[in-house]
Design a protein around this motif. Structure first.
Motif, PDB file in Angstrom:
ATOM      1  N   LEU A 136      -5.825  -8.332  -3.281  1.00 17.18           N
ATOM      2  CA  LEU A 136      -6.863  -7.334  -3.016  1.00 17.18           C
ATOM      3  C   LEU A 136      -8.284  -7.884  -3.093  1.00 17.18           C
ATOM      4  CD1 LEU A 136      -5.467  -4.273  -5.026  1.00 17.18           C
ATOM      5  CD2 LEU A 136      -5.033  -4.921  -2.661  1.00 17.18           C
TER       6      LEU A 136
ATOM      7  N   THR B 281       0.845  -1.175   0.000  1.00 19.27           N
ATOM      8  CA  THR B 281       0.000   0.000   0.000  1.00 19.27           C
ATOM      9  C   THR B 281       0.884   1.230   0.000  1.00 19.27           C
ATOM     10  OG1 THR B 281      -0.056  -0.070   2.403  1.00 19.27           O
ATOM     11  CG2 THR B 281      -1.882  -1.097   1.231  1.00 19.27           C
TER      12      THR B 281
ATOM     13  N   ASP C 266      -8.140   4.599  -2.464  1.00 19.09           N
ATOM     14  CA  ASP C 266      -7.078   3.726  -1.977  1.00 19.09           C
ATOM     15  C   ASP C 266      -6.069   3.554  -3.107  1.00 19.09           C
ATOM     16  OD1 ASP C 266      -5.639   2.178  -0.265  1.00 19.09           O
ATOM     17  OD2 ASP C 266      -7.053   0.525  -0.152  1.00 19.09           O
TER      18      ASP C 266
ATOM     19  N   TRP D  72      -2.491   1.147  -4.578  1.00 21.30           N
ATOM     20  CA  TRP D  72      -1.755  -0.111  -4.469  1.00 21.30           C
ATOM     21  C   TRP D  72      -0.598  -0.113  -5.443  1.00 21.30           C
ATOM     22  CZ3 TRP D  72      -1.486  -3.897  -1.088  1.00 21.30           C
ATOM     23  CH2 TRP D  72      -0.903  -5.116  -1.447  1.00 21.30           C
TER      24      TRP D  72
ATOM     25  N   ASN E 122      -6.142  -5.112   6.570  1.00 16.50           N
ATOM     26  CA  ASN E 122      -6.433  -5.689   5.262  1.00 16.50           C
ATOM     27  C   ASN E 122      -5.901  -4.829   4.119  1.00 16.50           C
ATOM     28  OD1 ASN E 122      -8.262  -8.121   5.797  1.00 16.50           O
ATOM     29  ND2 ASN E 122      -9.188  -6.539   7.077  1.00 16.50           N
ATOM     30  N   ASN E 123      -5.362  -5.492   3.103  1.00 18.04           N
ATOM     31  CA  ASN E 123      -4.952  -4.774   1.898  1.00 18.04           C
ATOM     32  C   ASN E 123      -6.135  -4.525   0.980  1.00 18.04           C
ATOM     33  OD1 ASN E 123      -2.170  -4.623   2.534  1.00 18.04           O
ATOM     34  ND2 ASN E 123      -1.897  -6.758   1.922  1.00 18.04           N
TER      35      ASN E 123
ATOM     36  N   LYS F  97      -8.651  -0.112   6.559  1.00 19.96           N
ATOM     37  CA  LYS F  97      -8.223  -1.511   6.584  1.00 19.96           C
ATOM     38  C   LYS F  97      -9.014  -2.344   7.584  1.00 19.96           C
ATOM     39  CE  LYS F  97      -3.457  -0.700   5.018  1.00 19.96           C
ATOM     40  NZ  LYS F  97      -3.323  -1.757   4.019  1.00 19.96           N
TER      41      LYS F  97
END
Length: 560
Positions: free
Chosen positions: A467, A2, A451, A453, A479-480, A440
């Motif tokens: 994801l 992240t 968000d 990534w 959490n991603n 998250k």
């Protein structure tokens, strides 16, 4: 990995792959990757860089300090980039700076051997003559110990792929307790002899050679492990070692006399030293580099060029390249359960307007896919080209965003775009320091939030399962995948593709990308970032890393 939102701007920039080579066309760089099957590709020395000469000091400017040095705790871009200089891993990339990535053995003689041809058991043979800065040889046991300590939750911060794969559960700490017995090894980790490391997984992981390129596989001598204090001065195996630091203002790396270039296929050690200088803001960094006085003539900014200096950044002193860093508006599928609403949200966003707001075409490019264009096998499509037509009676949706300047811009533009399409949107500014941790949590109270990534390797395996595989959702947070998609029909598809040979996975991940968007629409893809940063006229050999999209220093040199 992240990442924090980055809004910077740069125009009139010239691309500068490696050191002044031909710029890539357009703003798309799609990586093509291969695994080196010939052991010769993993041997050193690395090919000489034309025009490079030894000596001098490279200065790297950054406004904020480097968060981590401990290789098992690194996930941020600068840490990944700088750690290449002092922490070797099982594998690494030979990167031509234009999108061709070849995975080679780093500590290992090859990128790994799939022992039974089922991607469940992999062996790595450690090269001869790779040594720590102390002169002690690197053994397979040192690599195994490094992996073992990554299970310790007190040493958190790094990626958790290996831990979860070995333990076969996201709650890997429940399977192996490093603190209880540091002489034991995690499940699936064996050391048959000093030069052989064997990793066995309950499920196939054909992308293991990519995951092995993360610094989590850097060796650590057990006797030198000082726990949290190891972050201050990890023991080097690369061409440089950490000489020291001055508070939060300076970190110094000097050549490691124990590094043998004959064992290293990708790194050089041209400069005498690297100095990381922290504190100056991007405006000051850019002005100093453009003035090119003294040591600043061989300096580079890690923060990019700010909008106020766009008109000054001309010439060939810049690095510019698309990156894998991908931004989305995530839809909390636990709260927005109506697929028709999620599809309408996708059709509503004006991406061109958004890109203008974050700095323009020189810093971002609109995308409509879950995978970034740099992903191996990426295929373009737009599942919801619009216009949106929200049905009457749709509920009001809460769009959360960070309360800093960048988050305010994103929140405002996204909300306006959705309102123009007919949605009722309530915005919620969340303290920026808490925002990532809050989204998250699977019980977070918001429907929509931006968000970002950046995949840890250039394959869909580092994006879609990370994801959108609902089996990885943790009840306690961290959490991603913050859309919290938990679609059982996808489970078998993730497992099927992960078990495929790497050269066959690219097209399959691209197809799954489109399927997820058309059948579940868990997010609104927004844009990918472009890197644009400035370097001094005496600094050569830089290129933009094809995996993390930040400056790479393995070929850096200082011109006389």
């Amino acid at each position: 990995m992240t990442l924090a939102l980055v809004l910077a701007a740069c125009a009139a920039c010239t691309d500068n792959p490696r050191d002044g080579g031909t710029p890539p066309d357009g703003d798309i760089r799609q990586n093509t990757g291969v695994i080196a099957t010939d052991p010769a590709a993993s041997r050193g020395p690395a090919p000489e860089v034309p025009g490079a000469t030894p000596g001098g000091t490279v200065t790297i400017f950054r406004e904020t300090t480097l968060a981590r040095l401990d290789p098992q705790r690194i996930s941020a871009f600068m840490g990944l980039s700088i750690s290449q200089l002092y922490a070797r891993r099982l594998t690494t990339y030979a990167d031509d700076g234009n999108g061709t990535l070849t995975l080679v053995g780093d500590l290992a003689e090859t990128p790994g051997t799939d022992v039974r041809g089922d991607c469940r058991t992999w062996e790595f043979r450690i090269k001869e003559n790779v040594r720590f800065e102390t002169g002690a040889p690197v053994t397979a046991r040192d690599v195994a110990y490094g992996i073992a300590r990554s299970f310790d939750l007190t040493l958190s911060g790094g990626p958790t792929y290996l831990q979860e794969w070995l333990a076969d559960t996201p709650q890997f700490d429940t399977v192996y307790d490093f603190a209880a017995d540091r002489t034991a090894l995690p499940p699936g980790v064996e050391v048959p002899d000093d030069r052989t490391l064997r990793l066995s997984f309950p499920k196939p992981h054909c992308d293991l050679p990519f995951a092995a390129a993360l610094p989590a596989t850097a060796p650590v001598p057990a006797a030198a492990d000082t726990g949290l204090d190891y972050d201050k001065k990890p023991i080097a195996t690369g061409p440089y070692l950490i000489e020291g630091r001055t508070g939060d203002t300076e970190l110094r790396l000097v050549r490691n006399p124990q590094w043998d270039p004959a064992t290293d296929a990708v790194r050089h050690a041209y400069p005498d030293r690297f100095t990381l200088s922290f504190g100056a803001d991007p405006v000051t960094q850019t002005n100093r580099i453009l003035a090119a006085q003294g040591a600043d003539a061989a300096a580079v900014s890690f923060d990019g060029v700010p909008p106020s200096l766009i008109s000054k950044v001309t010439g060939d002193g810049l690095l510019r390249s698309p990156t894998p860093r991908h931004s989305v508006l995530n839809i909390n599928t636990r709260r927005v359960t109506d697929l028709a609403v999620r599809r309408a949200l996708n059709a509503a966003i004006d991406r061109e307007d958004l890109v203008k707001a974050v700095g323009g075409a020189s810093v971002a490019r609109p995308v409509t896919t879950l995978l970034a264009p740099s992903t191996i096998g990426w295929r373009d499509y737009d599942a919801y080209p619009g216009p949106a037509s929200p049905a009457a009676g749709m509920p009001e949706l809460v769009l959360a965003h960070p309360d800093d300047a960048e988050g305010q811009i994103l929140g405002t533009v996204l909300a306006n775009s959705l309102r123009r399409a007919g949605f009722r949107i309530l915005t919620k500014a969340v303290p920026a320091d808490d925002f990532l941790a809050d989204i998250k949590r699977p019980d977070n109270p918001w429907d929509l939030y931006p968000d970002h990534w950046a995949p840890d390797w250039p394959s869909g395996a580092a994006v879609l399962p990370a994801l959108y595989d609902g089996r990885g959702i943790k009840a306690t947070g961290g959490n991603n995948g913050t859309s919290y998609l938990d679609a059982r029909p996808l489970d078998a598809e993730f497992d099927r593709i992960l078990a495929m040979p790497l050269d066959a996975q690219g097209a399959e991940w691209a197809a799954l990308d489109e399927r997820i968007m058309r059948e579940y629409a868990p997010a609104v893809p927004l844009y990918v970032e472009l890197t644009c940063t400035v370097r001094g006229p005496r600094l050569g050999g830089l290129f933009v890393d094809g995996v993390i999209g930040s400056p790479a220093f393995v070929n850096a040199f200082v011109r006389p």
